[in-house]
Motif scaffolding. Structure first.
Motif, PDB file in Angstrom:
ATOM      1  N   ASN A   1      30.557  12.700  45.019  1.00  0.00           N
ATOM      2  CA  ASN A   1      30.091  14.197  44.478  1.00  0.00           C
ATOM      3  C   ASN A   1      29.830  13.972  43.026  1.00  0.00           C
ATOM      4  N   GLU A   2      30.960  13.332  42.322  1.00  0.00           N
ATOM      5  CA  GLU A   2      30.800  13.267  40.862  1.00  0.00           C
ATOM      6  C   GLU A   2      30.091  12.111  40.339  1.00  0.00           C
ATOM      7  N   THR A   3      30.214  10.999  40.861  1.00  0.00           N
ATOM      8  CA  THR A   3      29.800   9.674  40.241  1.00  0.00           C
ATOM      9  C   THR A   3      28.196   9.187  41.009  1.00  0.00           C
ATOM     10  N   GLY A   4      28.153   9.807  42.415  1.00  0.00           N
ATOM     11  CA  GLY A   4      27.178   9.078  43.045  1.00  0.00           C
ATOM     12  C   GLY A   4      26.094  10.212  43.440  1.00  0.00           C
ATOM     13  N   ILE A   5      25.620  10.233  44.779  1.00  0.00           N
ATOM     14  CA  ILE A   5      24.368  11.289  45.027  1.00  0.00           C
ATOM     15  C   ILE A   5      25.152  12.104  46.024  1.00  0.00           C
ATOM     16  N   GLY A   6      26.158  12.313  46.017  1.00  0.00           N
ATOM     17  CA  GLY A   6      27.035  13.247  47.081  1.00  0.00           C
ATOM     18  C   GLY A   6      26.093  14.929  46.985  1.00  0.00           C
ATOM     19  N   HIS A   7      25.862  15.280  46.040  1.00  0.00           N
ATOM     20  CA  HIS A   7      25.300  16.528  45.738  1.00  0.00           C
ATOM     21  C   HIS A   7      23.655  16.669  45.859  1.00  0.00           C
ATOM     22  N   TRP A   8      23.326  15.325  46.198  1.00  0.00           N
ATOM     23  CA  TRP A   8      21.721  15.187  46.199  1.00  0.00           C
ATOM     24  C   TRP A   8      21.373  15.641  47.691  1.00  0.00           C
ATOM     25  N   SER A   9      20.192  16.293  47.787  1.00  0.00           N
ATOM     26  CA  SER A   9      19.438  16.568  49.007  1.00  0.00           C
ATOM     27  C   SER A   9      18.408  15.576  49.396  1.00  0.00           C
ATOM     28  N   SER A  10      18.139  15.736  50.455  1.00  0.00           N
ATOM     29  CA  SER A  10      16.884  14.890  50.925  1.00  0.00           C
ATOM     30  C   SER A  10      15.526  14.941  50.093  1.00  0.00           C
ATOM     31  N   GLU A  11      15.335  16.132  49.592  1.00  0.00           N
ATOM     32  CA  GLU A  11      14.222  16.291  48.679  1.00  0.00           C
ATOM     33  C   GLU A  11      14.319  15.592  47.441  1.00  0.00           C
ATOM     34  N   ASP A  12      15.677  15.516  46.823  1.00  0.00           N
ATOM     35  CA  ASP A  12      15.894  14.833  45.547  1.00  0.00           C
ATOM     36  C   ASP A  12      15.700  13.497  45.853  1.00  0.00           C
ATOM     37  N   PHE A  13      16.338  12.732  46.921  1.00  0.00           N
ATOM     38  CA  PHE A  13      15.872  11.410  47.329  1.00  0.00           C
ATOM     39  C   PHE A  13      14.356  11.289  47.553  1.00  0.00           C
ATOM     40  N   TRP A  14      13.974  12.094  48.078  1.00  0.00           N
ATOM     41  CA  TRP A  14      12.298  11.723  48.273  1.00  0.00           C
ATOM     42  C   TRP A  14      11.666  11.742  46.711  1.00  0.00           C
ATOM     43  N   GLN A  15      12.202  12.865  45.954  1.00  0.00           N
ATOM     44  CA  GLN A  15      11.569  12.907  44.679  1.00  0.00           C
ATOM     45  C   GLN A  15      11.707  11.559  43.753  1.00  0.00           C
ATOM     46  N   ALA A  16      12.708  11.023  43.835  1.00  0.00           N
ATOM     47  CA  ALA A  16      13.137   9.680  43.255  1.00  0.00           C
ATOM     48  C   ALA A  16      12.175   8.568  43.703  1.00  0.00           C
ATOM     49  N   LEU A  17      12.272   8.519  45.116  1.00  0.00           N
ATOM     50  CA  LEU A  17      11.559   7.329  45.853  1.00  0.00           C
ATOM     51  C   LEU A  17      10.060   7.297  45.629  1.00  0.00           C
ATOM     52  N   HIS A  18       9.433   8.545  46.115  1.00  0.00           N
ATOM     53  CA  HIS A  18       8.175   8.911  46.043  1.00  0.00           C
ATOM     54  C   HIS A  18       7.564   9.234  44.596  1.00  0.00           C
ATOM     55  N   SER A  19       8.356   9.868  43.829  1.00  0.00           N
ATOM     56  CA  SER A  19       7.657  10.189  42.509  1.00  0.00           C
ATOM     57  C   SER A  19       8.368   9.754  41.229  1.00  0.00           C
ATOM     58  N   GLY A  20       9.481   8.921  41.379  1.00  0.00           N
ATOM     59  CA  GLY A  20      10.040   8.336  40.202  1.00  0.00           C
ATOM     60  C   GLY A  20      10.629   9.189  39.356  1.00  0.00           C
ATOM     61  N   LYS A  21      11.086  10.312  39.969  1.00  0.00           N
ATOM     62  CA  LYS A  21      11.834  11.487  39.066  1.00  0.00           C
ATOM     63  C   LYS A  21      13.290  11.556  39.657  1.00  0.00           C
ATOM     64  N   ALA A  22      14.211  11.632  38.658  1.00  0.00           N
ATOM     65  CA  ALA A  22      15.656  11.960  38.914  1.00  0.00           C
ATOM     66  C   ALA A  22      15.738  13.505  39.338  1.00  0.00           C
ATOM     67  N   ARG A  23      17.038  13.656  39.789  1.00  0.00           N
ATOM     68  CA  ARG A  23      17.211  14.923  40.372  1.00  0.00           C
ATOM     69  C   ARG A  23      16.960  16.147  39.491  1.00  0.00           C
ATOM     70  N   ASP A  24      17.173  15.915  38.087  1.00  0.00           N
ATOM     71  CA  ASP A  24      16.905  16.738  36.920  1.00  0.00           C
ATOM     72  C   ASP A  24      15.412  16.778  36.744  1.00  0.00           C
ATOM     73  N   GLY A  25      14.703  16.094  37.343  1.00  0.00           N
ATOM     74  CA  GLY A  25      12.897  16.176  36.924  1.00  0.00           C
ATOM     75  C   GLY A  25      12.748  15.060  35.944  1.00  0.00           C
ATOM     76  N   SER A  26      13.654  14.273  35.339  1.00  0.00           N
ATOM     77  CA  SER A  26      13.230  13.429  34.230  1.00  0.00           C
ATOM     78  C   SER A  26      12.658  12.195  34.856  1.00  0.00           C
ATOM     79  N   TYR A  27      12.017  11.541  33.800  1.00  0.00           N
ATOM     80  CA  TYR A  27      11.224  10.352  34.608  1.00  0.00           C
ATOM     81  C   TYR A  27      12.145   9.136  34.626  1.00  0.00           C
ATOM     82  N   LEU A  28      12.164   8.559  35.807  1.00  0.00           N
ATOM     83  CA  LEU A  28      12.946   7.247  36.133  1.00  0.00           C
ATOM     84  C   LEU A  28      12.255   6.198  35.534  1.00  0.00           C
ATOM     85  N   TYR A  29      12.931   4.854  34.783  1.00  0.00           N
ATOM     86  CA  TYR A  29      12.204   3.916  34.713  1.00  0.00           C
ATOM     87  C   TYR A  29      11.774   2.946  35.717  1.00  0.00           C
ATOM     88  N   PRO A  30      10.837   2.228  35.763  1.00  0.00           N
ATOM     89  CA  PRO A  30       9.914   1.614  36.660  1.00  0.00           C
ATOM     90  C   PRO A  30      10.901   0.226  36.882  1.00  0.00           C
TER      91      PRO A  30
END
Length: 423
Positions: free
Chosen positions: A86-115
């Motif tokens: 929960n504190e250092t990993g993706i314990g608080h992530w939802s499947s929607e958060d994961f999909w956003q990272a994988l599909h759209s390249g965005k972090a849980r907070d909406g910031s852009y991930l580096y390619p």
């Protein structure tokens, strides 16, 4: 007082539990648990195919806990912890958060991930597969591990520049099957271009680090001094002229009668490809064979031009080094030993334009992957502590131009430049 039995049989093989007026068939619970188990199992398989562990596991570290540093010209990126802590990993992530990272390249907070995280390829992954991968990651043991932050060079640490980069170079979208091709071909394309993200390595990149095309045409793996050869050209790693069985054998074992995998590709075979089903392995082979070019039937063989005396002397010195250190395994004429020591005569990895892989193999050794079908592969020891840089340059130049081979000469300074950042 008469005891109240809260369990009653409604019909044969089905038990209904009555709790505070809420009725829930246990048979439904069992089906749900089975579905979850199957989804997790599928997610584990897909995570293998995507080789998530390869980047998200530091050497000697806990699986998926991150901490591995990926060096690029734009800075150093540290793979995050993707265990369900929960504190250092993706314990608080939802499947929607994961999909956003994988599909759209965005972090849980909406910031852009580096390619450096290959969402440019993972965007092709279906939502069903993404959800299964997320279910698997959330089934893992949580690991409390705080990893160091990225060290991104200025001005690349700017979200607005990353926004512009995405506008120019990122095409978001799930893989769309080609209806003119077979289901098997489409599955192979999906695995190569999507989950397998082969294009992340096997493509030339521009000065901004963006893939110049999606045709796996070969390119240097960013920050590693390894070259991922073209999967199209018959002069590099194109397999248009190979049989399906030969392609499958190389991908699943790391070796066949034509080639041996080493370096980063050997790691991919060991960690990922050998674990794929025979059906998926064949699908990849069908797709790779289809995109591989073939030699022209009337193609004129290349003629070795006359060598200046200075070049002859350079190669003669390389021949002496070869006779002392290489000949006992690879043979007098570079013929090798089938299934043990690869031939050097006519070997595409020897003669392709970039000498990087050959330099790295001589410096650090050449080791095919250990796989279930090839548990005790033969390897080549490192020579950087035995022969000097100029001797390595001589012998590689000789091998690239002996027995009908035709390649460029290698300079001693290229040997030193290839050091560091070992995969």
């Amino acid at each position: 007082m008469k005891k109240i039995n809260i369990f009653r049989f409604v019909r044969k093989w089905q038990i209904t539990v009555v709790v505070a007026g809420l009725m829930m068939p246990l048979s439904v619970i069992a089906v749900s648990q089975t579905a979850d188990t199957e989804q997790i199992k599928r997610g584990e398989y897909l995570s293998r195919a995507a080789n998530c562990m390869g980047c998200h596991t530091a050497r000697g570290g806990e699986p998926y806990a991150g901490g591995r540093t990926l060096k690029t010209p734009f800075g150093e990126f540290v793979a995050p912890n993707i265990t369900p802590d929960n504190e250092t990993g993706i314990g608080h992530w939802s499947s929607e958060d994961f999909w956003q990272a994988l599909h759209s390249g965005k972090a849980r907070d909406g910031s852009y991930l580096y390619p450096v995280f290959p969402y440019t390829e993972y965007t092709k992954v279906t939502r069903e597969d993404a959800d299964a991968m997320f279910a698997y990651l959330h089934s893992l043991k949580p690991v409390a591990q705080t990893n160091p932050p990225h060290k991104i060079k200025s001005p690349y640490d700017n979200q607005f520049l990353l926004f512009l980069w995405r506008m120019w170079y990122f095409d978001e979208g799930v893989y769309q099957p080609d209806t003119s091709k077979s289901e098997e071909w489409n599955r192979g394309n999906y695995l190569v271009q999507g989950l397998g993200h082969c294009n992340a390595c096997h493509t030339p990149r521009n000065v901004w680090g963006a893939s110049q095309n999606s045709k796996v045409a070969g390119g240097e793996i960013m920050g590693t001094h390894w070259y991922a050869p073209s999967l199209i050209s018959p002069l590099e790693a194109g397999v248009g002229e190979w049989s399906i069985d030969d392609i499958v054998k190389l991908l699943s074992t790391g070796i066949n009668e034509h080639a041996v995998t080493s370096g980063p590709m050997a790691t991919i075979v060991r960690q990922s490809l050998q674990h794929l089903t025979p059906e998926d392995m064949r699908a990849m082979a069908v797709y790779l064979q289809s995109i591989g070019e073939k030699h022209m039937e009337n193609e004129t063989p290349k003629k070795i031009p006359p060598m200046p005396d200075q070049v002859k002397r350079y190669l003669d010195m390389g021949e002496r080094v070869y006779q002392e250190h290489c000949q006992s395994c690879h043979g007098v004429s570079g013929e090798g030993v089938p299934g043990i020591y690869p031939p050097l005569a006519g070997n595409r990895s020897v003669t392709m334009k970039s000498p990087h892989n050959m330099i790295r193999s001589v410096l650090y050794g050449g080791f095919p992957p250990t796989t279930a079908s090839n548990p005790r592969p033969y390897g080549m020891p490192p020579f950087q502590h035995i022969i000097r840089d100029h001797e390595i340059a001589w012998v590689i130049s000789y091998i690239r131009n002996a027995w009908g081979n035709l390649g460029s000469l290698v300079k001693p300074e290229e040997i030193d430049d290839s050091r560091g950042n070992e995969f």
